[in-house]
Motif scaffolding. Structure first.
Motif: not given
Length: 839
Positions: A115-116, A132-135, A140-143, A804-805
């Motif tokens: 979770p972010v 999806l990038k954390d703050s 944190a996640w990618s397609t 995802v990174a």
């Protein structure tokens, strides 16, 4: 299609209960174009709070009245962390309403295990990646769809999140990555699983449940070894077509399509109430697959697709060794088992005294009448009690079943199931016990008896007089030594022998007292299981490895016999202590050990494809790996090291990662082996000072200072990755001098921008995937940075490999270290007892 009167009344009722409508500025559409980003700031007008403590920050919403799909940021409770999720909510046009009785239901999430926080961002980039990038900027996640001609993003009416190209073809979709739920029209196919979202930490001690699909059935099972199936949807005919088997939630049924040529004719189905509103199914941590539907009173359960005649049929309902009866859990014996949690018997029981094969004379059985293990015992293998005599099922009897278990060190129980005639009797010898079941004789036409193997206390009293006699003899010899120098010498020798013998006993007792230790074998047992150590699998400086078979006649094992004293004893204890209490799919499982005075042996699961080195160094062209296999092996190694470094109670540094210590099973899953040089350190330690250990060529530069971290394993991993991609050893004296050292050669090719020249030229498949292989070389370069602080953690490597990174963009390719290369040769001669060769 029109709607019924009931549905119309339902919609009207829901609309009358709207209590929140955001302003028009937060109007949401179900599609998005490239170069769009969103932030999960709760202060936005579009955020919607619910009375159960949950909150959603919508991104895409289907514009319709009533229950609908939306996607965005979701949090539950304190909202310290968020998921990017697809959820079912009440909508009024494009607006989400916060009704007090209709809470959002998450049916898919991208990052449920990662979770972010507040102010994290979601980006649909200009090159088509969805990230999806954390703050803090961490991905944190990618397609992982950059460069794949993505034109936009769409949330469909069915709740499928789709990335599409300019031809409106699907590039990526959430339906291909199910989590714990299915929505109407979504298929679960072979290769996909439903796995419960476990928020209750009490469940995390138990093996995960899953629902998966094979060619002829869908099964719910406990992912033990072997898997324990507790429910199935099965097609009993012969599969004639080549269509993919799948299960699907339809209106009025949950259906299995295995051999049907028409969508309207499933092969197997379970009827469920037809939907008056939106429905979905969720696989829950307790093993149930429940159907939920929204109505005027909120969400309610309308069916349980895995319902059984008995609540006790769910395999973790009472934890390990717990006996379930009418939904209540009890211990099989208060003498031999203790409750894990005094207030929660459903969490199971543990052995008061762990089983020890070394003390097999003190094994006994607890008889549990009218008790069974699983409703689908047919999925377990019926033991062949005496294959040499060709005995069949009708010759089975309860005493022979018990005898077979008593002779099998890994057997934890003898489960005997029998009908009215002897021809219908079965004997099962499981090596892991989950929940047991009280067998209600009124509902079945067979009998079951479980004999649990337990450990009685050793007869230590018999040892005491013997030890007293040894003490007396020592005193006598010491007295005689006072009168004669010759007797003194003899007394000293006797004393040293006595201490050595007691030290061995202390070592053996110490191992027995360590909790969670694997099975202890006697030397006589292993000699028999390996047919007097006749079949050699491999040899090295520390000893030899032999093939064996357990008493069940089918389970193969690998037995490593260690030779020598001193460092070998340290290696043995390090391996038993480090890997004996941990289990991971990418670590070779230690099944047992033998410590019989100077005899030290380790018993492992058998890995049929041997070690990685024979598959990548091309001793013969018979052993080659394609690109997809190599990618999977690299990911497997990374996951195994992540577990050692980050997920164990104590951090474990392996310190000898090399191809010879990576083993492959029959489907080429990679597992890390050989923990003889490993080092256990506390979680609060960032560095450790230790003597140099490992194998020249795989040693990180910081070994020169003897101060190391887990990044030493990361460096060795980088070397192995490079060898895998190039198909050669890191030091190969058959190569021209300028190419002899792979890392130096790699450094030069990177400088010339010619890394593709290094791709394994013995594999046509590797040559076809040069671009991907070169990208993987960047991962290796990141792991090989001279400064260990610049290397990634293994968990970051896993994220990169899973897409995802991203790899650190500014890598330093000046990674060779000539001084360390020459020093390592000198160290080899100074410390041959520490540095490892092939084992």
């Amino acid at each position: 299609m029109g709607i019924s009167l009931t549905q119309s009344l339902l919609l009207c009722f829901l609309l009358l209960h709207y209590v929140h409508l955001p302003s028009a500025e937060t109007f949401r559409y179900p599609t998005a174009s490239l170069s769009t980003s969103w932030t999960n700031s709760p202060s936005l007008d579009g955020s919607v709070h619910f009375s159960d403590g949950s909150m959603v920050i919508p991104i895409l919403v289907r514009a319709r009245l009533g229950p609908s799909f939306a996607c965005g940021f979701f949090c539950n409770g304190t909202c310290d962390s968020y998921l990017f999720a697809i959820f079912i909510v009440q909508t009024g046009g494009a607006y989400i309403t916060s009704m007090s009785i209709v809470f959002p239901q998450v049916v898919w999430s991208a990052n449920r295990n990662n979770p972010v926080r507040i102010n994290s961002t979601l980006q649909l980039t200009s090159d088509g990646d969805f990230i999806l990038k954390d703050s803090d900027g961490f991905i944190a996640w990618s397609t992982n769809t950059a460069g794949k001609s993505v034109a936009g993003l769409n949330l469909t009416d069915m709740g499928n999140l789709v990335l599409f190209d300019h031809n409106n073809a699907t590039v990526w979709q959430s339906f291909d990555y199910p989590t714990d739920s299915l929505v109407p029209g979504q298929k679960l196919v072979a290769g996909q699983k439903l796995i419960p979202s476990i928020s209750d930490t009490n469940w995390t001690e138990l093996n995960l449940l899953s629902i998966s699909v094979t060619d002829e059935r869908a099964v719910a099972s406990l992912e033990s070894s072997p898997p324990q199936v507790y429910y199935e949807f099965k097609f009993y005919g012969r599969k004639k077509n080549r269509e993919q088997t799948y299960v699907i939630l339809q209106n009025g049924s949950f259906a299995l399509f295995a051999n049907s040529s028409k969508p309207s004719q499933p092969d197997v189905y379970r009827s469920i109430p037809e939907a008056l509103s939106v429905q979905y199914i969720r696989f829950c941590p307790d093993g149930h697959l429940r159907v939920y539907e929204m109505d005027t009173d909120g969400w309610k359960q309308v069916a349980d697709l895995l319902s059984t005649p008995n609540e006790c049929f769910y395999p973790i309902v009472c934890g390990n060794y717990g006996i379930c009866s009418n939904g209540q859990c009890r211990s099989p014996s208060t003498t031999y088992f203790k409750q894990i949690n005094d207030t929660q018997p459903n969490l199971g029981f543990s052995e008061t005294t762990p089983l020890s094969c070394e003390d097999s004379l003190n094994h006994s059985f607890i008889e549990l009448n009218d008790t069974t293990y699983s409703p689908l015992l047919s999925d377990l293998k019926n033991v062949d009690l005496d294959p040499s005599k060709g005995k069949k099922k009708e010759n089975l009897d309860l005493e022979k079943c018990k005898e077979a278990c008593s002779k099998n060190c890994s057997c934890k129980a003898a489960i005997f199931k029998y009908g009215s005639d002897s021809a219908r009797s079965y004997c099962y010898l499981p090596n892991q016990i989950f929940s047991l079941i009280n067998n209600d004789r009124r509902g079945v036409h067979y009998n079951t008896t479980v004999y649990l193997k337990v450990q009685n206390a050793s007869n230590t009293e018999a040892r005491v007089p013997q030890q007293k006699r040894k003490s007396r003899s020592t005193i006598i010899w010491s007295s005689l030594g006072a009168f004669s120098g010759l007797f003194l010498v003899i007394g000293v020798i006797v004393l040293l022998v006595w201490k050595k013998r007691n030290a061995d006993v202390d070592e053996e007792d110490y191992l027995d007292q360590v909790p969670g230790m694997p099975t202890r074998f006697s030397y006589k047992d292993l000699k028999a299981l390996t047919e007097n150590f006749s079949k050699v699998l491999g040899e090295g400086g520390f000893g030899s490895v032999f093939e064996g078979t357990l008493n069940d006649g089918t389970t193969k094992i690998a037995v490593k016999r260690l030779n020598g004293l001193g460092q070998v004893k340290k290696s043995f204890l390090a391996e038993v202590e480090s890997i004996g209490r941990i289990h991971h799919v990418n670590l070779v499982r230690l099944l047992g050990f033998c410590a019989d005075k100077s005899r030290r042996l380790l018993v492992y699961e058998f890995m049929s494809n041997g070690s990685l080195d024979k598959w990548i160094f091309h001793q013969t062209h018979e052993f080659t790996l394609v690109w997809q296999q190599r990618k999977k092996i690299i990911l497997d190694i990374a996951k195994g090291l992540t577990y050692l470094h980050e997920d164990c109670t104590q951090k474990i540094l392996h310190l000898d990662i090399k191809p010879q210590n990576i083993l492959l099973d029959n489907t080429f899953n990679a597992k890390i082996s050989d923990f003889g040089l490993s080092k256990l350190i506390d979680r609060d330690q960032s560095k450790v000072v230790t003597t140099m250990r490992g194998t020249p060529g795989y040693l990180a530069p910081e070994w020169l200072s003897s101060v190391i971290t887990e990044k030493a394993d990361v460096y060795s991993f980088g070397v192995v990755v490079l060898e895998l991609l190039c198909g050669r050893r890191n030091v190969d004296r058959s190569q021209p001098e300028e190419q002899m050292h792979l890392i130096r050669h790699f450094e030069k090719k990177a400088e010339e921008n010619q890394l593709s020249d290094l791709v394994d030229n013995c594999s046509e498949d590797m040559q076809l995937h040069k671009a991907e292989v070169v990208s993987m070389m960047k991962v290796a370069a990141w792991c090989l940075q001279k400064d260990y602080a610049m290397r990634p953690s293994m968990s970051m490597v896993v994220k990169v490999l899973e897409g995802v990174a991203e790899v650190e963009p500014n890598l330093n390719y000046n990674i060779s270290n000539p001084s360390f290369t020459t020093t390592s040769t000198q160290v080899t001669q100074l410390l041959p007892f520490v540095l490892s060769g092939p084992r």
